[in-house]
Design a protein around this motif. Structure first.
Motif, PDB file in Angstrom:
ATOM      1  N   LYS A 176      51.279  34.759  45.971  1.00  0.00           N
ATOM      2  CA  LYS A 176      50.438  33.606  46.276  1.00  0.00           C
ATOM      3  C   LYS A 176      49.653  33.827  47.565  1.00  0.00           C
ATOM      4  CE  LYS A 176      50.621  28.588  46.896  1.00  0.00           C
ATOM      5  NZ  LYS A 176      51.498  27.393  46.963  1.00  0.00           N
ATOM      6  N   ALA A 177      50.318  34.421  48.566  1.00  0.00           N
ATOM      7  CA  ALA A 177      49.632  34.694  49.833  1.00  0.00           C
ATOM      8  C   ALA A 177      48.518  35.715  49.641  1.00  0.00           C
ATOM      9  CB  ALA A 177      50.635  35.185  50.872  1.00  0.00           C
ATOM     10  N   LEU A 178      48.796  36.745  48.825  1.00  0.00           N
ATOM     11  CA  LEU A 178      47.769  37.757  48.575  1.00  0.00           C
ATOM     12  C   LEU A 178      46.585  37.170  47.821  1.00  0.00           C
ATOM     13  CD1 LEU A 178      49.966  40.859  47.621  1.00  0.00           C
ATOM     14  CD2 LEU A 178      48.695  40.479  49.744  1.00  0.00           C
ATOM     15  N   LYS A 179      46.880  36.263  46.878  1.00  0.00           N
ATOM     16  CA  LYS A 179      45.787  35.634  46.139  1.00  0.00           C
ATOM     17  C   LYS A 179      44.949  34.746  47.049  1.00  0.00           C
ATOM     18  CE  LYS A 179      44.793  33.029  41.942  1.00  0.00           C
ATOM     19  NZ  LYS A 179      45.348  32.364  40.740  1.00  0.00           N
ATOM     20  N   THR A 180      45.614  34.002  47.949  1.00  0.00           N
ATOM     21  CA  THR A 180      44.885  33.171  48.910  1.00  0.00           C
ATOM     22  C   THR A 180      44.022  34.030  49.809  1.00  0.00           C
ATOM     23  OG1 THR A 180      46.652  31.524  48.888  1.00  0.00           O
ATOM     24  CG2 THR A 180      45.123  31.467  50.736  1.00  0.00           C
ATOM     25  N   LEU A 181      44.583  35.168  50.258  1.00  0.00           N
ATOM     26  CA  LEU A 181      43.809  36.086  51.099  1.00  0.00           C
ATOM     27  C   LEU A 181      42.592  36.604  50.348  1.00  0.00           C
ATOM     28  CD1 LEU A 181      43.505  37.776  53.690  1.00  0.00           C
ATOM     29  CD2 LEU A 181      44.985  39.498  52.628  1.00  0.00           C
ATOM     30  N   ALA A 182      42.791  36.974  49.088  1.00  0.00           N
ATOM     31  CA  ALA A 182      41.670  37.472  48.292  1.00  0.00           C
ATOM     32  C   ALA A 182      40.604  36.398  48.110  1.00  0.00           C
ATOM     33  CB  ALA A 182      42.173  37.958  46.941  1.00  0.00           C
ATOM     34  N   GLN A 183      41.022  35.150  47.890  1.00  0.00           N
ATOM     35  CA  GLN A 183      40.063  34.056  47.742  1.00  0.00           C
ATOM     36  C   GLN A 183      39.278  33.838  49.031  1.00  0.00           C
ATOM     37  OE1 GLN A 183      42.643  30.862  46.516  1.00  0.00           O
ATOM     38  NE2 GLN A 183      42.402  31.302  44.339  1.00  0.00           N
ATOM     39  N   ASN A 184      39.951  33.924  50.169  1.00  0.00           N
ATOM     40  CA  ASN A 184      39.264  33.771  51.450  1.00  0.00           C
ATOM     41  C   ASN A 184      38.257  34.890  51.681  1.00  0.00           C
ATOM     42  OD1 ASN A 184      40.709  31.455  52.053  1.00  0.00           O
ATOM     43  ND2 ASN A 184      42.280  32.532  53.216  1.00  0.00           N
ATOM     44  N   VAL A 185      38.644  36.114  51.310  1.00  0.00           N
ATOM     45  CA  VAL A 185      37.718  37.249  51.463  1.00  0.00           C
ATOM     46  C   VAL A 185      36.495  37.055  50.584  1.00  0.00           C
ATOM     47  CG1 VAL A 185      37.426  39.722  51.065  1.00  0.00           C
ATOM     48  CG2 VAL A 185      39.500  38.885  52.150  1.00  0.00           C
ATOM     49  N   LEU A 186      36.717  36.637  49.335  1.00  0.00           N
ATOM     50  CA  LEU A 186      35.596  36.447  48.412  1.00  0.00           C
ATOM     51  C   LEU A 186      34.705  35.290  48.845  1.00  0.00           C
ATOM     52  CD1 LEU A 186      37.328  37.034  44.956  1.00  0.00           C
ATOM     53  CD2 LEU A 186      35.929  38.621  46.283  1.00  0.00           C
ATOM     54  N   SER A 187      35.288  34.205  49.342  1.00  0.00           N
ATOM     55  CA  SER A 187      34.468  33.078  49.805  1.00  0.00           C
ATOM     56  C   SER A 187      33.654  33.483  51.027  1.00  0.00           C
ATOM     57  CB  SER A 187      35.346  31.871  50.118  1.00  0.00           C
ATOM     58  OG  SER A 187      36.234  32.153  51.179  1.00  0.00           O
ATOM     59  N   TRP A 188      34.272  34.267  51.919  1.00  0.00           N
ATOM     60  CA  TRP A 188      33.515  34.789  53.077  1.00  0.00           C
ATOM     61  C   TRP A 188      32.363  35.662  52.598  1.00  0.00           C
ATOM     62  CZ3 TRP A 188      32.516  39.813  54.503  1.00  0.00           C
ATOM     63  CH2 TRP A 188      31.954  40.003  55.772  1.00  0.00           C
TER      64      TRP A 188
ATOM     65  N   ARG B 192      35.181  34.855  42.074  1.00  0.00           N
ATOM     66  CA  ARG B 192      36.554  34.385  41.889  1.00  0.00           C
ATOM     67  C   ARG B 192      37.090  34.759  40.514  1.00  0.00           C
ATOM     68  NH1 ARG B 192      37.078  28.132  42.419  1.00  0.00           N
ATOM     69  NH2 ARG B 192      35.888  28.347  40.475  1.00  0.00           N
ATOM     70  N   ARG B 193      36.214  34.909  39.532  1.00  0.00           N
ATOM     71  CA  ARG B 193      36.653  35.260  38.179  1.00  0.00           C
ATOM     72  C   ARG B 193      37.190  36.684  38.089  1.00  0.00           C
ATOM     73  NH1 ARG B 193      31.622  33.730  34.515  1.00  0.00           N
ATOM     74  NH2 ARG B 193      32.884  34.807  32.926  1.00  0.00           N
ATOM     75  N   PHE B 194      36.966  37.492  39.129  1.00  0.00           N
ATOM     76  CA  PHE B 194      37.520  38.845  39.150  1.00  0.00           C
ATOM     77  C   PHE B 194      39.006  38.841  39.510  1.00  0.00           C
ATOM     78  CE2 PHE B 194      33.094  39.937  39.252  1.00  0.00           C
ATOM     79  CZ  PHE B 194      33.030  41.174  38.618  1.00  0.00           C
ATOM     80  N   LEU B 195      39.480  37.743  40.078  1.00  0.00           N
ATOM     81  CA  LEU B 195      40.896  37.663  40.426  1.00  0.00           C
ATOM     82  C   LEU B 195      41.725  37.456  39.171  1.00  0.00           C
ATOM     83  CD1 LEU B 195      40.739  35.347  43.582  1.00  0.00           C
ATOM     84  CD2 LEU B 195      40.935  37.835  43.514  1.00  0.00           C
ATOM     85  N   PRO B 196      42.945  38.003  39.132  1.00  0.00           N
ATOM     86  CA  PRO B 196      43.795  37.792  37.953  1.00  0.00           C
ATOM     87  C   PRO B 196      44.151  36.322  37.795  1.00  0.00           C
ATOM     88  CG  PRO B 196      45.038  38.814  39.734  1.00  0.00           C
ATOM     89  CD  PRO B 196      43.597  38.830  40.154  1.00  0.00           C
TER      90      PRO B 196
ATOM     91  N   PRO C 130      42.735  29.767  58.849  1.00  0.00           N
ATOM     92  CA  PRO C 130      43.938  29.040  58.393  1.00  0.00           C
ATOM     93  C   PRO C 130      44.416  27.957  59.348  1.00  0.00           C
ATOM     94  CG  PRO C 130      44.189  31.388  58.000  1.00  0.00           C
ATOM     95  CD  PRO C 130      42.956  31.228  58.820  1.00  0.00           C
ATOM     96  N   THR C 131      44.075  28.065  60.625  1.00  0.00           N
ATOM     97  CA  THR C 131      44.528  27.066  61.601  1.00  0.00           C
ATOM     98  C   THR C 131      43.453  26.052  61.957  1.00  0.00           C
ATOM     99  OG1 THR C 131      43.920  28.552  63.436  1.00  0.00           O
ATOM    100  CG2 THR C 131      46.184  28.670  62.617  1.00  0.00           C
ATOM    101  N   MET C 132      42.297  26.121  61.293  1.00  0.00           N
ATOM    102  CA  MET C 132      41.203  25.215  61.621  1.00  0.00           C
ATOM    103  C   MET C 132      41.578  23.752  61.384  1.00  0.00           C
ATOM    104  SD  MET C 132      38.220  25.770  62.906  1.00  0.00           S
ATOM    105  CE  MET C 132      37.276  24.509  62.073  1.00  0.00           C
TER     106      MET C 132
END
Length: 602
Positions: free
Chosen positions: A343-355, A319-323, A386-388
């Protein structure tokens, strides 16, 4: 190591796991096996019908039978009682006995046996982790005593009532999925749905996990605070209700782990202390293993804790790699639409990294227990997760409302039904894509250990890179801090750290997925009354000679296919049938049908 010294619970947890592992290797009986097991086994070899007595600790309804979990059980021999601890009792008797009742059953008692083929489901190990070593087919049952009130029966009744309400207000497919998601009960889960979820890598949404507890518990705690309930009372109420929900799920290892961590989070908030994810995880592991040491060797326990460990150790580094969020006025002049996109792109990036973090932490275990890798797991998870929350809240609210007002239940469950139809469409479509899953085979334990060692080194290298980068950014704000040559040297050093981390990760994956095949092997599979030979040459050419059984159901699905997957065999070059009797070919026909229906990537 400094981080570990600040987390004594983590060190205690590691020590406890080592003690349990050493005890198992030494054959020390700490896993709940009764001391009189050998005596009971010798008696069962000589006599077939037996009589046992025990207290019902759980009940599960099957399509054509009922299963009872008996505790404090005894094998009755003349006037003598031989303790057998816990028994899994299956019967087709119509009468239902409540949890807490003491019953006597007559029938065939046998010790749970390990599988006859590599890769086959090991029921003896699965139930052994729960302290169950015997199973019984009960032909005659009678109650010796029935309690006036049983808390366990009350919990089970609530669960069954809510599940029945789901089936009344929505279709059987939707109700079956919701029952699995809300209570972890997969008995009514449609087979096609289960296959699609497995191949696309989203089976985890059918398991009661920390997502359920964090979402439901936090929402409940927040609601109570909004109603101006005192914080201590709100925390106690939320903990009590989530504990009751944990019991509704059957007290599975993942659910108990999530409940303990949720309780630790509430406790930290009440005491105004910081909540540490890894310490809470270690506390949950200690409490679970002290109660049942065999959980250490249970796949559900391992996967649940490994996933949280990935979130707690790997994800914070990624996560520290994200701006970072910019607080400057100049950077915030973008319009509202552009800010939403960012904000949507950052959320997407966070989801990818958590996965990625969860996948890296659990991949060796997935390969070891299931022998295949879902190729399209990332995009499918990104679309579904996102719909869970909506599905969980809608399904639970609909089930509860159906108990008193079915019409309201239908309205509340409608969003969940719509989302689940979308899930079915998406996973069903992806399932038929080329290479939806890759059969990788079962790695050796040393391969999994080397992968985790490599993952640890990779994380350390990334942390060193981030530290260097942050030092550079801090120095850049100081005027005249460095010369050009020094900047280039630092850039090369950071590049080496990144390259080293990537190389270590690639090498770790190569070690994990490498399979050593014999030059030639001929294996006669245990298929009961029937025949099946597997000829394999170096892992490149595989042939089957016959494949069927007249004594075992679904020999292709449960006997032949698991062995092929465990060996890492994804392609069968040819099949030889000596003659067309059912005990030589019904398993082969079943494999053909599974391949045609994309139920397997074989």
């Amino acid at each position: 190591m400094n981080g570990m010294r600040k987390r004594p619970l983590c060190l205690i947890c590691i020590g406890l796991m080592l003690v349990i592992w050493i005890c198992r290797q030494a054959g020390i009986p700490i896993f709940g096996e009764p001391a009189s097991a050998l005596r009971a086994d010798s008696y069962l070899e000589e006599h077939s019908p037996v009589c046992v007595t025990g207290t019902i600790s759980g009940r599960m309804e099957k399509p054509n039978s009922t299963q009872y979990y008996l505790k404090n059980s005894y094998l009755l021999i003349r006037q003598e009682k031989i303790p057998v601890h816990k028994i899994l009792l299956t019967t087709q008797a119509e009468e239902r006995f409540p949890v807490g009742a003491v019953i006597e059953a007559a029938g065939s008692l046998e010790r749970l046996q390990p599988p006859g083929n590599p890769g086959e489901f090991d029921s003896s190990a699965y139930y052994g982790c729960q302290g169950i070593y015997y199973s019984m087919w009960g032909e005659e049952l009678r109650a010796l005593s029935v309690p006036d009130f049983s808390f366990g029966e009350m919990v089970l009744s609530v669960r069954e009532t809510v599940t029945e309400g789901l089936f009344r207000i929505t279709g059987p497919e939707t109700a079956g999925v919701l029952a699995a998601m809300v209570f972890g009960d997969r008995e009514a889960l449609p087979e096609e749905t289960g296959i699609s979820y497995r191949i696309t890598g989203v089976t985890h949404i059918l398991s009661v996990s920390g997502l359920h507890f964090s979402m439901l518990g936090s929402a409940l705690f927040g609601l109570l605070l909004r109603l101006r309930v005192r914080q201590a009372a709100a925390a106690g109420t939320a903990a009590a209700l989530m504990g009751f929900y944990c019991l509704l799920t059957g007290g599975q290892a993942a659910a108990v782990r999530a409940f303990i961590m949720f309780g630790a989070m509430l406790g930290a908030r009440l005491l105004r202390r910081s909540y540490d994810l890894l310490s809470a995880l270690a506390l949950a592991a200690i409490l679970l293993l002290l109660g049942q040491p065999g959980y250490l060797f249970y796949s559900g326990f391992q996967l649940s804790f490994a996933a949280v460990l990935g979130i707690g150790t790997v994800y914070p580094v990624l996560r520290r790699f994200l701006p970072k969020r910019c607080g400057r006025e100049k950077a915030c002049r973008a319009g509202a639409g552009r800010r939403k996109v960012k904000k949507a792109l950052k959320t997407l990036a966070q989801n990818v990294l958590s996965w990625g973090a969860v996948t890296a932490a659990t991949q060796p275990l997935v390969c070891f227990w299931f022998y295949e890798v879902p190729v399209w797991s990332l995009p499918v998870n990104l679309l579904l997760l996102p719909t869970m929350n909506l599905v969980m809240i809608s399904g639970m609210a609909g089930g509860l409302a159906a108990m008193v007002w079915p019409a309201l239940g239908k309205i509340l469950v409608f969003p969940a039904a719509v989302c689940l139809r979308g899930y079915d469409f998406l996973t069903g479509a992806v399932r038929f894509l080329p290479g939806a899953a890759w059969i990788c085979g079962q790695p050796e334990i040393w391969q999994a250990a080397l992968f985790y060692a490599g993952l640890t080194v990779c994380v350390l290298l990334l942390k060193a890179y981030l530290q260097k980068r942050e030092e550079r950014q801090g120095n850049r704000e100081s005027p005249g801090h460095t010369r050009l040559g020094k900047g280039r040297k630092g850039r090369r050093e950071r590049l080496r750290l990144l390259s080293g981390a990537a190389a270590v990760m690639v090498l770790s994956c190569a070690v994990l997925f490498r399979r050593q095949y014999p030059e030639f092997s001929l294996t006669a599979l245990d298929v009961g009354q029937g025949d099946c030979l597997v000829l394999n040459r170096g892992g490149n050419l595989c042939y089957l000679v016959d494949g069927g059984s007249s004594s075992e159901k679904n020999a292709g699905k449960y006997r032949i296919l698991p062995y092929l997957k465990q060996q890492g065999i994804g392609t069968v070059e040819g099949i030889f049938l000596t003659h067309p009797d059912e005990d030589h070919m019904n398993g082969i026909r079943e494999l053909m049908e599974m391949i045609a229906g994309r139920e397997t990537s074989l």
